[in-house]
Design a protein around this motif. Structure first.
Motif, PDB file in Angstrom:
ATOM      1  N   ARG A   1       0.905  -1.069   0.025  1.00  0.00           N
ATOM      2  CA  ARG A   1       0.119  -0.115   0.008  1.00  0.00           C
ATOM      3  C   ARG A   1       0.948   1.300   0.072  1.00  0.00           C
ATOM      4  O   ARG A   1       0.567   2.173  -0.767  1.00  0.00           O
ATOM      5  CB  ARG A   1      -0.970   0.130   1.236  1.00  0.00           C
ATOM      6  CG  ARG A   1      -2.064  -1.072   1.142  1.00  0.00           C
ATOM      7  CD  ARG A   1      -2.669  -1.086   2.544  1.00  0.00           C
ATOM      8  NE  ARG A   1      -3.360   0.087   2.692  1.00  0.00           N
ATOM      9  CZ  ARG A   1      -3.767   0.138   3.992  1.00  0.00           C
ATOM     10  NH1 ARG A   1      -3.596  -0.769   5.147  1.00  0.00           N
ATOM     11  NH2 ARG A   1      -4.446   1.393   4.311  1.00  0.00           N
ATOM     12  N   TYR A   2       1.942   1.196   0.738  1.00  0.00           N
ATOM     13  CA  TYR A   2       3.025   2.279   0.702  1.00  0.00           C
ATOM     14  C   TYR A   2       3.206   2.585  -0.407  1.00  0.00           C
ATOM     15  O   TYR A   2       3.527   3.658  -0.927  1.00  0.00           O
ATOM     16  CB  TYR A   2       3.990   1.806   1.837  1.00  0.00           C
ATOM     17  CG  TYR A   2       5.096   3.132   1.955  1.00  0.00           C
ATOM     18  CD1 TYR A   2       4.841   4.387   2.481  1.00  0.00           C
ATOM     19  CD2 TYR A   2       6.568   2.914   1.248  1.00  0.00           C
ATOM     20  CE1 TYR A   2       6.094   5.273   2.416  1.00  0.00           C
ATOM     21  CE2 TYR A   2       7.222   3.879   1.311  1.00  0.00           C
ATOM     22  CZ  TYR A   2       7.118   5.048   2.204  1.00  0.00           C
ATOM     23  OH  TYR A   2       8.312   5.611   2.014  1.00  0.00           O
ATOM     24  N   HIS A   3       3.908   1.801  -1.451  1.00  0.00           N
ATOM     25  CA  HIS A   3       4.602   1.827  -2.521  1.00  0.00           C
ATOM     26  C   HIS A   3       3.484   2.059  -3.725  1.00  0.00           C
ATOM     27  O   HIS A   3       3.617   2.883  -4.287  1.00  0.00           O
ATOM     28  CB  HIS A   3       5.502   0.450  -2.775  1.00  0.00           C
ATOM     29  CG  HIS A   3       6.792   0.721  -2.145  1.00  0.00           C
ATOM     30  ND1 HIS A   3       6.882  -0.176  -0.909  1.00  0.00           N
ATOM     31  CD2 HIS A   3       7.854   1.139  -2.454  1.00  0.00           C
ATOM     32  CE1 HIS A   3       8.123  -0.089  -0.450  1.00  0.00           C
ATOM     33  NE2 HIS A   3       8.576   0.814  -1.419  1.00  0.00           N
ATOM     34  N   ALA A   4       2.420   1.541  -3.438  1.00  0.00           N
ATOM     35  CA  ALA A   4       1.161   1.940  -4.350  1.00  0.00           C
ATOM     36  C   ALA A   4       0.939   3.303  -4.475  1.00  0.00           C
ATOM     37  O   ALA A   4       0.576   3.846  -5.513  1.00  0.00           O
ATOM     38  CB  ALA A   4      -0.014   0.862  -3.909  1.00  0.00           C
ATOM     39  N   ARG A   5       0.950   3.963  -3.467  1.00  0.00           N
ATOM     40  CA  ARG A   5       0.630   5.333  -3.149  1.00  0.00           C
ATOM     41  C   ARG A   5       1.652   6.151  -3.855  1.00  0.00           C
ATOM     42  O   ARG A   5       1.408   7.175  -4.536  1.00  0.00           O
ATOM     43  CB  ARG A   5       0.706   5.783  -1.570  1.00  0.00           C
ATOM     44  CG  ARG A   5      -0.685   5.392  -1.082  1.00  0.00           C
ATOM     45  CD  ARG A   5      -0.834   5.780   0.540  1.00  0.00           C
ATOM     46  NE  ARG A   5      -2.333   5.540   1.103  1.00  0.00           N
ATOM     47  CZ  ARG A   5      -3.211   6.123   0.827  1.00  0.00           C
ATOM     48  NH1 ARG A   5      -3.153   7.655   0.627  1.00  0.00           N
ATOM     49  NH2 ARG A   5      -4.368   5.939   1.476  1.00  0.00           N
ATOM     50  N   MET A   6       2.789   5.972  -3.566  1.00  0.00           N
ATOM     51  CA  MET A   6       3.859   6.602  -4.365  1.00  0.00           C
ATOM     52  C   MET A   6       3.644   6.473  -5.980  1.00  0.00           C
ATOM     53  O   MET A   6       3.922   7.261  -6.558  1.00  0.00           O
ATOM     54  CB  MET A   6       5.473   6.036  -4.092  1.00  0.00           C
ATOM     55  CG  MET A   6       5.829   6.416  -2.661  1.00  0.00           C
ATOM     56  SD  MET A   6       7.519   5.930  -2.184  1.00  0.00           S
ATOM     57  CE  MET A   6       8.354   7.013  -3.447  1.00  0.00           C
ATOM     58  N   LEU A   7       3.458   5.125  -6.371  1.00  0.00           N
ATOM     59  CA  LEU A   7       3.352   4.976  -8.009  1.00  0.00           C
ATOM     60  C   LEU A   7       1.775   5.908  -8.293  1.00  0.00           C
ATOM     61  O   LEU A   7       1.791   6.271  -9.529  1.00  0.00           O
ATOM     62  CB  LEU A   7       3.080   3.642  -8.086  1.00  0.00           C
ATOM     63  CG  LEU A   7       4.220   2.493  -8.026  1.00  0.00           C
ATOM     64  CD1 LEU A   7       3.750   1.133  -8.199  1.00  0.00           C
ATOM     65  CD2 LEU A   7       5.359   3.075  -8.987  1.00  0.00           C
ATOM     66  N   ASP A   8       0.954   5.683  -7.458  1.00  0.00           N
ATOM     67  CA  ASP A   8      -0.249   6.475  -8.171  1.00  0.00           C
ATOM     68  C   ASP A   8       0.152   7.970  -7.976  1.00  0.00           C
ATOM     69  O   ASP A   8      -0.462   9.021  -9.156  1.00  0.00           O
ATOM     70  CB  ASP A   8      -1.339   6.573  -6.862  1.00  0.00           C
ATOM     71  CG  ASP A   8      -2.001   5.397  -7.032  1.00  0.00           C
ATOM     72  OD1 ASP A   8      -2.090   4.682  -7.957  1.00  0.00           O
ATOM     73  OD2 ASP A   8      -2.758   5.010  -5.804  1.00  0.00           O
TER      74      ASP A   8
END
Length: 261
Positions: A76-83
Motif C-alpha cells: 500500500r505504501y509503494h502503491a501510493r507513491m506510484l499513484d
C-alpha cells in the motif's frame, strides 16, 4: 547503572539500506521504461510518508504483528507513491520493488555496529544481547547473512512473535528470553514511539538513537519529550551500559532539540 541485557532495534539502528528508496524505485521503473525526476520522486514520497505515519500512529494498529499484514502494508505504501507518479501499481511491479528493498543483500551494517557489539561482548560479567524489531520473519535471515549471529543471543521479529512495539508484552518476551528483570535491561532504537515509549511502558530503560542532525518530529507526532536520553552513535552505548568508556568519540549524552529536524 549496570545492565545485564542490551536490546537493539534493527532498521536504522543496526541496518541501513544499501540503496536509497529513490534509487531502488528508480531502478525498477527504469526497467519498465519509466523515467522520473528526483523532484517527482520526492513529492510522491512525501505523500506516502504522511500516510505511513498516520497509519503507524493509528490506535490499535496491529500491522507489524503478522507477516502478511506487513507485506500488505508495504504494498500500500509503494502503491501510493506510484499513484502520485501517475503509474499503475501493478502487482508484478510491486513485487519487484519489494524484492529490491527487502531481500537479505539489500541491507548493510552501520560502521558503529560491530565495534559496539565486540565491546559489549567482552564485558564481564556477560551482557545478553538481543534484537527486538518490528520486522517480518525474514529478519533473522538478513542478520545471518550479515554475519551477526555470533554477536546476538536472540532475535525477536514482530512478524514471527505476533507482537509489535510499542506493546510492552513484546519487551516482556525479550526479558523472559534473557531471564532478566525490567530494571536490568536497556533498549536502543531510532523510534521514540516504538523503542523509547514502548520499552518504558514495560519498565525497561531506553536510549533514543538519532543518526540525523535532529529528531524527526513527524515520527514523534510533532512532540519531542524533554526527558529522552539521546545518542548519536552506537559507539556511546558501552559506557552507558556501565562497562567502561565508550568507543570512538562523542560519548557524552545529548539531548534532542525541540525545534525540528
Amino acid at each position: 547503572m549496570r545492565y545485564r541485557l542490551l536490546l537493539l532495534d534493527a532498521g536504522f539502528t543496526l541496518l541501513a539500506p544499501r540503496r536509497t528508496l529513490a534509487d531502488a524505485l528508480s531502478g525498477v521503473l527504469a526497467e519498465d521504461g519509466h523515467t522520473v525526476t528526483r523532484d517527482e520522486l520526492h513529492a510522491a514520497w512525501e505523500v506516502a510518508d504522511r500516510w505511513f505515519w498516520d497509519e503507524y500512529h493509528r490506535p490499535g494498529n496491529d500491522t507489524w504483528t503478522d507477516d502478511g499484514r506487513i507485506d500488505a502494508y508495504w504494498r500500500r505504501y509503494h502503491a501510493r507513491m506510484l499513484d502520485e507518479l501517475g503509474l499503475e501499481p501493478r502487482r508484478e511491479m510491486l513485487d519487484r520493488i519489494l524484492t529490491s528493498q527487502f531481500r537479505a543483500d539489500a541491507w548493510e551494517l552501520y560502521d558503529d555496529v560491530l565495534p559496539m557489539l565486540r565491546h559489549v561482548r567482552d564485558a564481564e560479567p556477560a551482557i545478553t544481547i538481543g534484537v527486538v524489531s518490528d520486522w517480518g520473519s525474514n529478519l533473522h535471515e538478513i542478520l545471518t547473512d550479515l554475519e551477526l549471529d555470533p554477536w546476538l543471543d536472540f532475535v525477536l521479529a514482530s512478524g514471527a512473535v505476533g507482537l509489535a512495539k510499542p506493546d510492552p508484552a513484546f519487551f516482556r518476551v525479550a526479558l523472559d528470553r534473557a531471564d532478566a528483570a525490567p530494571g536490568e535491561a536497556l533498549m536502543v532504537g531510532d523510534s521514540y514511539r516504538a523503542d523509547v515509549h514502548g520499552a518504558r511502558s514495560a519498565g525497561v530503560d531506553a536510549l533514543w538513537l538519532d543518526r540525523t542532525d535532529g529528531p524527526s518530529l513527524r515520527a514523534l507526532g510533532g512532540h519531542v519529550p524533554g526527558d529522552v536520553r539521546c545518542i548519536g552513535s552506537l559507539a556511546e552505548v558501552p559506557s552507558l551500559l556501565g562497562i567502561g568508556i565508550g568507543i570512538g568519540s562523542g560519548s557524552e549524552e545529548r539531548v534532542p532539540r525541540g525545534a525540528g529536524p
